[in-house]
Design a protein around this motif. Sequence first.
Motif, short mmCIF file in Angstrom:
data_model
loop_
_atom_site.label_atom_id
_atom_site.label_comp_id
_atom_site.label_asym_id
_atom_site.label_seq_id
_atom_site.Cartn_x
_atom_site.Cartn_y
_atom_site.Cartn_z
N UNK A 35 0.83 -1.22 0.00
CA UNK A 35 0.00 0.00 0.00
C UNK A 35 0.85 1.25 0.00
N UNK A 36 2.02 1.18 0.63
CA UNK A 36 2.92 2.33 0.71
C UNK A 36 3.57 2.59 -0.64
N UNK A 37 3.89 1.52 -1.37
CA UNK A 37 4.52 1.63 -2.69
C UNK A 37 5.82 2.42 -2.61
N UNK A 38 6.68 2.03 -1.65
CA UNK A 38 7.98 2.68 -1.45
C UNK A 38 9.06 1.64 -1.70
N UNK A 39 9.99 1.94 -2.57
CA UNK A 39 11.05 1.01 -2.93
C UNK A 39 12.25 1.18 -2.00
N UNK A 40 12.70 0.09 -1.40
CA UNK A 40 13.96 0.08 -0.65
C UNK A 40 14.51 -1.35 -0.71
N UNK A 41 15.75 -1.51 -0.29
CA UNK A 41 16.38 -2.82 -0.42
C UNK A 41 15.78 -3.83 0.55
N UNK A 42 16.09 -5.08 0.34
CA UNK A 42 15.50 -6.17 1.11
C UNK A 42 15.85 -6.08 2.58
N UNK A 43 17.09 -5.72 2.90
CA UNK A 43 17.50 -5.62 4.30
C UNK A 43 16.69 -4.55 5.03
N UNK A 44 16.44 -3.42 4.37
CA UNK A 44 15.64 -2.36 4.98
C UNK A 44 14.19 -2.80 5.17
N UNK A 45 13.66 -3.55 4.21
CA UNK A 45 12.29 -4.06 4.33
C UNK A 45 12.19 -5.03 5.51
N UNK A 46 13.17 -5.90 5.65
CA UNK A 46 13.17 -6.87 6.75
C UNK A 46 13.28 -6.16 8.10
N UNK A 47 14.12 -5.16 8.18
CA UNK A 47 14.29 -4.43 9.43
C UNK A 47 13.04 -3.63 9.78
N UNK A 48 12.40 -3.04 8.79
CA UNK A 48 11.15 -2.31 9.03
C UNK A 48 10.07 -3.27 9.53
N UNK A 49 10.01 -4.47 8.97
CA UNK A 49 9.04 -5.47 9.42
C UNK A 49 9.35 -5.92 10.84
N UNK A 50 10.62 -6.08 11.17
CA UNK A 50 11.01 -6.46 12.52
C UNK A 50 10.63 -5.37 13.52
#
Length: 82
Positions: A35-50
């Motif tokens: 829904x946010x439609x914001x591109x960032x690398x996989x590590x940043x996505x994982x950390x944001x989810x954590x």
Amino acid sequence: MQKSKAQNHLYKATIGVAFRLPIGTIFHFNDLSKCVNHQCNTADQQEAARRFSHLVKHGDVPFIIVDFSYPLTYMRVKGGNN
């Protein structure tokens, strides 16, 4: 640990999306990030989810974890979870 701007943006934006969900909605963090439609690398996505998971577990927010298997399944509830 210093958080990147992209990670902070994703984390804060997904919290905003989550608070706008109707009560009773079941979702995964990935649903919020789409829904946010914001591109960032996989590590940043994982950390944001954590970070989101930590907020749900330890913060007084209107979300609960309904399924602890991967990926975590959350639910929007009325009031806080504490």
